[in-house]
Design an enzyme around this catalytic site. Structure first.
Site, short mmCIF file in Angstrom:
data_model
loop_
_atom_site.label_atom_id
_atom_site.label_comp_id
_atom_site.label_asym_id
_atom_site.label_seq_id
_atom_site.Cartn_x
_atom_site.Cartn_y
_atom_site.Cartn_z
N GLY A 1 48.47 49.90 42.67
CA GLY A 1 47.03 49.96 42.39
C GLY A 1 46.41 51.23 42.91
N ASP B 1 45.10 46.77 50.44
CA ASP B 1 45.36 45.48 51.08
C ASP B 1 45.65 45.61 52.57
OD1 ASP B 1 45.07 44.18 48.67
OD2 ASP B 1 47.21 44.27 48.19
N MET C 1 39.56 41.01 46.81
CA MET C 1 41.00 41.16 46.57
C MET C 1 41.81 40.89 47.85
SD MET C 1 41.57 44.40 44.02
CE MET C 1 41.28 44.28 42.24
N GLY C 2 43.02 40.44 47.68
CA GLY C 2 43.92 40.19 48.82
C GLY C 2 44.73 38.93 48.58
N ARG C 3 45.99 39.11 48.21
CA ARG C 3 46.82 37.95 47.88
C ARG C 3 47.34 37.29 49.15
NH1 ARG C 3 49.53 36.81 43.19
NH2 ARG C 3 49.01 38.88 42.38
N GLU D 1 40.88 36.29 47.26
CA GLU D 1 41.40 35.73 46.01
C GLU D 1 42.67 34.92 46.24
OE1 GLU D 1 42.27 39.16 43.56
OE2 GLU D 1 43.88 39.83 44.84
N GLN E 1 35.84 47.17 43.67
CA GLN E 1 36.12 47.39 45.09
C GLN E 1 37.21 48.43 45.35
OE1 GLN E 1 37.78 43.54 46.74
NE2 GLN E 1 37.90 43.15 44.55
N ARG E 2 38.01 48.72 44.34
CA ARG E 2 39.04 49.74 44.57
C ARG E 2 38.78 51.00 43.75
NH1 ARG E 2 44.34 47.32 41.39
NH2 ARG E 2 44.00 48.42 39.45
#
Lengths: 405, 405
Positions: B13, B138, B180-182, B237, B297-298
């Site tokens: 990303g 991340d 975001m953030g798995r 997320e 956000q990115r």
């Protein structure tokens, strides 16, 4: 002789610069020795009827300047849309607190409230000066070149699409960005200002001024994707089909309606998800991503147009000047007086109240999926100084060694 | 003696500062007279196997500086995660083009690619220096104090929540922002830096390092809403229940999976909408709004941490220095050397490759819905200078006239 007490309130959706107008009015009022009380109502008209009032005269100039630079309504806002009875309640409180000047910062619903309150005062023979100060990111007030709040939101949308375009160029696919705007497409159209190079997105722009058809949409996306290998799309939340039905209601299992019977469009990612699903299903494109800009586009801390800041400030200052020197009620309107320069007029309340401006035909390209040069010329100066720019590598290809062809 | 040709690529990303690392490496390489070719691969490892290469030596310093300040991968990126066979293809192209140094800017998957390619070169006795340059919003690379790209994304999240907090204070209700953030909650936790006054949101923060239960969530929201009349919630997320199942899969009718079998979490507003529906249904709160920050956000153009910019630049410069002078392969890692100061080390590739850092326990509050002072101290200096500030009115109440009580 009207009373020397002022009441000011903020209504509707917050913007990045609505506090500039508040502070402009408060600081301008300090210049008049005959004004001895500046009252703020908490949460708009609701704060008036509840007598939830604060004494803004006890704010320091220093703190007012800091608040002016802070987005969102510092006094609090409301979605209440007063009917006649509600306006009579407002008037009763204004009378009880011996208010001589009523300023309401808001959109077209707010200007209608100001209009009704002014009529109530007139009927009662109570001397009340009523001034509406414009504010809305939707840019949908008639009689205004543009409205304070719109330029900063437009800047956010342009910066967001400029970034989404770079991201999508790095990892190609289809990207759908849903932008606020129920009836007016100005904010969605602002995405066009994100483009710099000839193949930059957004490649397709859909505004509520044109009917939306899923079939044409899919054909547009396919054509763009086949040509560029990617496609960036800007969509107004208010897009609707030829019958006027909102596209989002064709998807959502249940829709939320506000006090005015309007379908709730913001605060949900449903429309973006629907459109993405259609593209995946019908066009068999794998990488399809949707974002709903949501509240970020009107509240993000740190994205503001300096032109917008100055104009919103001046709108508040001019409101007090009109009230003190003009001798009539009205709505402050921004007029374009040069390229680029602006000035303010006081226009009749009923010329603005409860009316909605939409994008003029000459701003929308004949294709219905883009804007015209006229729109770009209109918006560019409003975005303010120091718009960030994107730059590309221009390095030439290295000849292949293994796969010479 | 290794060849004097360098190849550099960008994977995964995009971030706001990944081009700083690219440009840092290219400009540093220009200092060495023994380096005579700097090649860039378009779209990461895919560009290598396709020999889609460009000659970065033909870029001007001026344009490189402009590209450095532009977000998203200027060379293009890829989601390909090479297996052994793919890495052998990469190695074949590097060999054919007589590349002596291979630099790959990316996250933990990219570092694993660098590791495998370096092993292939070693097996073949081909002299290839392989350096991984860290990058990920991340912040999930082990052995790094933080990763380039994270500070700028964290700044976006903090500014977004600071604005959402102001908007929500003006028009109270419940607001859910999905970040975001798995697996790692760092970016969601950054929302805590949005708070200034004691009652500012986000009031609740949910990270994937803790199990998520809808019941506890609703109880948390109710408690906050009953106390403050509003509630702002930051959610990763990647939140999942105690069994490890993602909360989003409990909603979505169909989920998209990537090449690694991971459920697609971004590019859909489904999680925010699910959580909002739960709050409306179960807590009977009317005004509930959800935003999914998505790609903004990115990729947002114009939101960057200057600390992040400098560090990403230096990571690229140091990578070339390590390659030219260090005599070994590795991954460039940022270490904190002061308050605040940072430096770089070259750590073994297998200490970073395909590993995932998550938030350390001491960064998460015992409640599981907030961060600790340790986290705030950790993140604050990374956000960079000139963080915008929110300010409030402090005007005292005006006594009621009509409803004295």
């Amino acid at each position: 002789m009207a009373s020397n007490r002022i009441l000011i309130a903020q209504g509707g959706g917050p913007t990045a610069v609505i506090n500039q107008s508040l502070v402009g009015a408060v600081l301008e009022a300090r210049r008049y020795r005959e004004i001895d009380l500046v009252v703020g109502a908490r949460h708009g008209v609701r704060g008036i009827v509840n007598e939830d009032l604060v004494d803004l005269g006890q704010e320091t100039n220093d703190n007012l300047e800091r608040v002016a630079a802070t987005p969102a309504s510092a006094l609090g806002s409301t979605r209440d849309k007063p009917d006649l009875k509600y306006c009579q309640e407002i008037f009763k409180v204004l009378q009880a607190h011996e208010i001589g000047q009523f300023f309401y910062i808001g959109g077209n619903d707010s200007s209608d409230t100001v209009r009704i309150v002014s009529e109530e005062a007139s009927k009662s023979g109570y001397p009340l000066r009523c001034i509406h100060i414009p504010k809305t990111i939707d840019n949908d007030l008639v009689g205004n070149d543009h409205t304070p709040g719109f330029p900063s939101a437009a800047r956010f949308v342009a910066q967001a699409f400029a970034g989404a375009n770079l991201d999508n160029a790095a990892l190609p696919g289809v990207y759908v960005g849903v932008v606020m705007g129920r009836h007016a497409g100005f904010l969605t159209a602002a995405s066009a200002l994100a483009r710099k190079y000839h193949d930059d997105g957004p490649h397709l722009i859909y505004v509520p001024e044109r009917n939306f058809s899923i079939e044409s949409f899919l054909a547009d996306v396919k054509r763009t994707y086949d040509k560029l290998g990617r496609c960036i799309i800007a969509v107004s939340e208010g897009i609707h089909d030829a019958s006027g039905e909102a596209i989002i209601t064709q998807l959502a299992q249940s829709v939320e309606r506000d006090a005015h019977g309007n379908v709730q469009l913001s605060g949900t990612g449903a429309l973006a998800d629907l459109l993405c699903d259609e593209i995946k299903d019908k066009l068999k494109i794998k990488r399809v991503r949707g974002d709903t800009f949501g509240y970020l586009q009107r509240s993000f801390l740190g994205c503001v147009s300096d032109v917008d800041q100055r104009e919103a400030r001046e709108a508040g200052e001019r409101a007090v000047q009109f009230a003190m020197r003009g001798g009539r009620n009205g709505s402050v309107a921004i007029k374009r007086t040069g390229s680029y320069a602006s000035g303010f007029e006081l226009v009749p309340l009923d010329s603005v109240a409860a009316k909605t401006r939409v994008m003029e035909d000459e701003l929308i390209a004949p294709s219905g999926t883009d804007v015209t040069d006229a729109f770009r010329s209109y918006l560019q100066p409003l975005l303010g100084s120091d718009m960030p720019q994107a730059h590309r590598l221009r390095a030439p290809a290295v000849p292949k060694v293994l796969n010479r062809s």
